[in-house]
Structure formats: structure tokens, C-alpha cells
Design a protein around this motif. Structure first.
Motif, PDB file in Angstrom:
ATOM      1  N   SER A  47      29.638  36.448  34.542  1.00 48.17           N
ATOM      2  CA  SER A  47      29.771  35.113  33.682  1.00 48.17           C
ATOM      3  C   SER A  47      30.253  35.773  31.449  1.00 48.17           C
ATOM      4  O   SER A  47      30.999  35.298  31.405  1.00 48.17           O
ATOM      5  N   GLU A  48      29.042  36.547  31.005  1.00 48.61           N
ATOM      6  CA  GLU A  48      29.885  35.945  29.973  1.00 48.61           C
ATOM      7  C   GLU A  48      30.997  37.390  29.923  1.00 48.61           C
ATOM      8  O   GLU A  48      31.438  36.826  29.175  1.00 48.61           O
ATOM      9  N   LEU A  49      31.066  38.628  30.170  1.00 41.61           N
ATOM     10  CA  LEU A  49      32.619  39.070  30.575  1.00 41.61           C
ATOM     11  C   LEU A  49      33.908  38.382  30.826  1.00 41.61           C
ATOM     12  O   LEU A  49      34.838  38.648  30.124  1.00 41.61           O
ATOM     13  N   THR A  50      33.484  37.899  31.673  1.00 39.68           N
ATOM     14  CA  THR A  50      34.421  37.059  32.259  1.00 39.68           C
ATOM     15  C   THR A  50      34.989  35.822  31.146  1.00 39.68           C
ATOM     16  O   THR A  50      36.553  35.481  31.209  1.00 39.68           O
ATOM     17  N   THR A  51      34.312  35.214  30.810  1.00 35.32           N
ATOM     18  CA  THR A  51      33.732  33.936  29.760  1.00 35.32           C
ATOM     19  C   THR A  51      34.812  34.693  28.598  1.00 35.32           C
ATOM     20  O   THR A  51      36.308  34.131  27.941  1.00 35.32           O
ATOM     21  N   ASN A  52      34.732  35.672  28.443  1.00 33.31           N
ATOM     22  CA  ASN A  52      35.104  37.089  27.082  1.00 33.31           C
ATOM     23  C   ASN A  52      36.794  37.125  27.081  1.00 33.31           C
ATOM     24  O   ASN A  52      37.422  37.278  26.515  1.00 33.31           O
ATOM     25  N   ALA A  53      36.831  37.650  28.682  1.00 29.45           N
ATOM     26  CA  ALA A  53      38.118  37.839  29.174  1.00 29.45           C
ATOM     27  C   ALA A  53      38.905  36.715  28.682  1.00 29.45           C
ATOM     28  O   ALA A  53      40.441  37.196  28.003  1.00 29.45           O
ATOM     29  N   VAL A  54      38.622  35.175  29.261  1.00 30.53           N
ATOM     30  CA  VAL A  54      40.074  34.380  29.089  1.00 30.53           C
ATOM     31  C   VAL A  54      39.535  33.959  28.460  1.00 30.53           C
ATOM     32  O   VAL A  54      40.662  33.517  27.284  1.00 30.53           O
ATOM     33  N   SER A  55      38.770  33.834  27.025  1.00 29.97           N
ATOM     34  CA  SER A  55      38.372  33.952  25.352  1.00 29.97           C
ATOM     35  C   SER A  55      39.349  34.237  24.612  1.00 29.97           C
ATOM     36  O   SER A  55      39.988  34.163  23.394  1.00 29.97           O
ATOM     37  N   MET A  58      29.712  57.180  43.917  1.00 32.06           N
ATOM     38  CA  MET A  58      30.149  55.561  44.386  1.00 32.06           C
ATOM     39  C   MET A  58      30.154  55.194  45.681  1.00 32.06           C
ATOM     40  O   MET A  58      30.659  55.866  46.147  1.00 32.06           O
ATOM     41  N   VAL A  59      28.854  54.544  45.899  1.00 35.95           N
ATOM     42  CA  VAL A  59      28.159  54.116  47.463  1.00 35.95           C
ATOM     43  C   VAL A  59      29.340  53.231  47.821  1.00 35.95           C
ATOM     44  O   VAL A  59      29.828  52.810  49.006  1.00 35.95           O
ATOM     45  N   ARG A  60      29.299  52.293  46.917  1.00 32.05           N
ATOM     46  CA  ARG A  60      30.543  50.707  47.219  1.00 32.05           C
ATOM     47  C   ARG A  60      30.952  50.120  45.794  1.00 32.05           C
ATOM     48  O   ARG A  60      30.727  50.671  44.940  1.00 32.05           O
ATOM     49  N   GLU A  61      32.306  49.765  46.269  1.00 35.54           N
ATOM     50  CA  GLU A  61      33.133  49.448  45.322  1.00 35.54           C
ATOM     51  C   GLU A  61      33.597  47.963  45.947  1.00 35.54           C
ATOM     52  O   GLU A  61      34.033  47.547  47.048  1.00 35.54           O
ATOM     53  N   TRP A  62      33.632  46.999  45.396  1.00 32.32           N
ATOM     54  CA  TRP A  62      34.763  45.466  45.138  1.00 32.32           C
ATOM     55  C   TRP A  62      35.833  45.023  44.355  1.00 32.32           C
ATOM     56  O   TRP A  62      35.187  45.098  42.877  1.00 32.32           O
ATOM     57  N   SER A  63      36.403  44.467  44.524  1.00 30.46           N
ATOM     58  CA  SER A  63      37.025  43.728  43.025  1.00 30.46           C
ATOM     59  C   SER A  63      37.920  41.962  43.323  1.00 30.46           C
ATOM     60  O   SER A  63      38.438  42.459  44.898  1.00 30.46           O
ATOM     61  N   ALA A  64      38.227  42.051  42.035  1.00 27.28           N
ATOM     62  CA  ALA A  64      38.826  40.366  42.763  1.00 27.28           C
ATOM     63  C   ALA A  64      40.150  40.480  41.133  1.00 27.28           C
ATOM     64  O   ALA A  64      39.485  40.785  40.587  1.00 27.28           O
ATOM     65  N   ASP A  65      40.736  39.364  41.692  1.00 30.28           N
ATOM     66  CA  ASP A  65      41.758  39.740  40.196  1.00 30.28           C
ATOM     67  C   ASP A  65      41.534  37.795  40.277  1.00 30.28           C
ATOM     68  O   ASP A  65      41.584  37.147  41.393  1.00 30.28           O
ATOM     69  N   TYR A  66      41.244  37.253  39.031  1.00 31.54           N
ATOM     70  CA  TYR A  66      40.955  36.163  38.567  1.00 31.54           C
ATOM     71  C   TYR A  66      42.141  35.200  37.949  1.00 31.54           C
ATOM     72  O   TYR A  66      42.181  36.317  36.428  1.00 31.54           O
ATOM     73  N   GLY A  67      42.830  34.627  38.164  1.00 33.00           N
ATOM     74  CA  GLY A  67      43.197  33.194  36.681  1.00 33.00           C
ATOM     75  C   GLY A  67      42.681  34.014  35.549  1.00 33.00           C
ATOM     76  O   GLY A  67      41.272  33.141  35.951  1.00 33.00           O
ATOM     77  N   MET A  68      43.388  33.738  34.335  1.00 36.03           N
ATOM     78  CA  MET A  68      42.556  33.350  33.470  1.00 36.03           C
ATOM     79  C   MET A  68      42.048  32.056  32.769  1.00 36.03           C
ATOM     80  O   MET A  68      42.793  31.914  32.145  1.00 36.03           O
ATOM     81  N   LEU A  69      41.647  31.477  33.500  1.00 36.30           N
ATOM     82  CA  LEU A  69      41.192  30.009  33.362  1.00 36.30           C
ATOM     83  C   LEU A  69      39.533  30.462  33.488  1.00 36.30           C
ATOM     84  O   LEU A  69      38.877  30.649  34.097  1.00 36.30           O
ATOM     85  N   TYR A  70      39.271  28.972  32.922  1.00 32.73           N
ATOM     86  CA  TYR A  70      37.593  29.431  32.266  1.00 32.73           C
ATOM     87  C   TYR A  70      36.907  28.898  34.049  1.00 32.73           C
ATOM     88  O   TYR A  70      36.010  29.099  34.512  1.00 32.73           O
ATOM     89  N   GLY A  71      37.800  28.276  34.321  1.00 31.61           N
ATOM     90  CA  GLY A  71      37.304  27.676  36.123  1.00 31.61           C
ATOM     91  C   GLY A  71      36.821  29.011  37.086  1.00 31.61           C
ATOM     92  O   GLY A  71      36.085  29.231  37.907  1.00 31.61           O
ATOM     93  N   SER A  72      37.693  30.656  36.554  1.00 28.85           N
ATOM     94  CA  SER A  72      37.929  31.301  37.472  1.00 28.85           C
ATOM     95  C   SER A  72      36.331  32.181  37.231  1.00 28.85           C
ATOM     96  O   SER A  72      35.197  32.761  37.646  1.00 28.85           O
ATOM     97  N   VAL A  73      35.600  31.640  36.221  1.00 28.34           N
ATOM     98  CA  VAL A  73      33.888  32.025  35.369  1.00 28.34           C
ATOM     99  C   VAL A  73      33.023  31.585  36.370  1.00 28.34           C
ATOM    100  O   VAL A  73      32.478  32.399  37.250  1.00 28.34           O
ATOM    101  N   GLY A  74      32.896  30.539  37.387  1.00 32.84           N
ATOM    102  CA  GLY A  74      32.094  30.354  38.153  1.00 32.84           C
ATOM    103  C   GLY A  74      32.260  30.699  39.453  1.00 32.84           C
ATOM    104  O   GLY A  74      32.073  31.638  39.812  1.00 32.84           O
TER     105      GLY A  74
END
Length: 140
Positions: A44-52, A1-17
Motif C-alpha cells: 500500500s505504501e509503495l503503490t501510494t508513493n508511485a501514484v503520488s 526465485m521460487v514463485r513470482e507474480w506481477s500486475a500492471d495498474y493504472g496510476m490512480l489512488y483506487g489502484s492502491v486498494g
């Protein structure tokens, strides 16, 4: 792996944007040689699916982007639900099917989509995207 980044988001549809904005920024800073807009749409698709489908009260989802040595992009979205019911059916869905249209779209953009359980609980849905020069030639 050359680069990596991560973040946690609340399970809200606003988090998708917010996840889309962060992903676009990160891939631009990294100067990733793939189609950034396609990657952002997959985020966007993956985070929307996670929230849904993966929402559990007071538990976040995690977005992780990683660049491999061959410039392939790994997009992981993790949620606290340790199951992906009917994945084999959903992954084969077409554009007219009621379920799985987002996964169909990801495959159209060249994404390889898989999922796995987390040791700490929950699951991760992963999309792997190739950089532009590694993508197969599309017939006109």
C-alpha cells in the motif's frame, strides 16, 4: 526465485486498494510464512508513493511479488519516473518527518528498502521482507 507474480495498474489512488487485495490473495495462496498484513501495508505504501510521485499520463505502475528460495519476499513497485529525489534523506526519515514516513514504517516492519533504475526507463522501489522465523528477536 521460487514463485513470482506481477500486475500492471493504472496510476490512480483506487489502484492502491486493488493492489492490496491482490497481494493479500497471492501471499495467502502461496502460504508465505511472513506477516502477510505487514507485507500488504508495504504494498500500500509503495503503490501510494508511485501514484503520488511517479505518475506519467497513460503509463501504468507495475507491482511484482516474488518469493526467494529462503522464503524472503520481494515487493517491487515500478513507475515511469526515472528518479527518486533525495532517497538518502527520505530513507532516514523518522515518524515525525514530513516526508518518508511510509519508508520509515516499512523499516519498522523489517523491510529493507532500495531502489534502482529500469533499463526500459523508470524506476523500481523494492522492499525485501524476511519470513517470520528469520526475523530478528525483538526485546520485550
Amino acid at each position: 526465485m521460487v514463485r513470482e507474480w506481477s500486475a500492471d495498474y493504472g496510476m490512480l489512488y483506487g489502484s492502491v486498494g486493488l493492489a492490496r487485495v491482490h497481494s493479500r490473495q497471492r501471499l495467502t495462496v502461496w502460504r508465505w510464512d511472513g506477516d502477510i498484513e505487514d507485507a500488504v501495508l508495504i504494498v500500500s505504501e509503495l503503490t501510494t508513493n508511485a501514484v503520488s510521485h511517479g505518475r506519467v499520463a497513460d503509463l501504468p505502475m507495475r507491482l511484482r511479488l516474488a518469493l526467494l528460495e529462503d522464503e524472503c519476499l520481494v515487493i517491487d513497485v515500478s513507475d515511469p519516473v526515472p528518479a527518486f529525489p533525495r532517497f538518502d534523506e527520505v530513507i532516514k526519515a523518522g515518524p515525525e518527518d514530513e516526508r518518508g514516513r511510509g519508508l520509515h514504517l516499512m523499516r519498522q516492519f523489517g523491510g529493507e528498502v532500495t531502489w534502482f533504475l529500469q533499463e526500459s526507463g523508470g524506476k523500481t522501489v523494492r522492499a525485501l521482507l524476511q519470513p517470520r522465523e528469520a526475523q530478528p528477536f525483538a526485546a520485550q
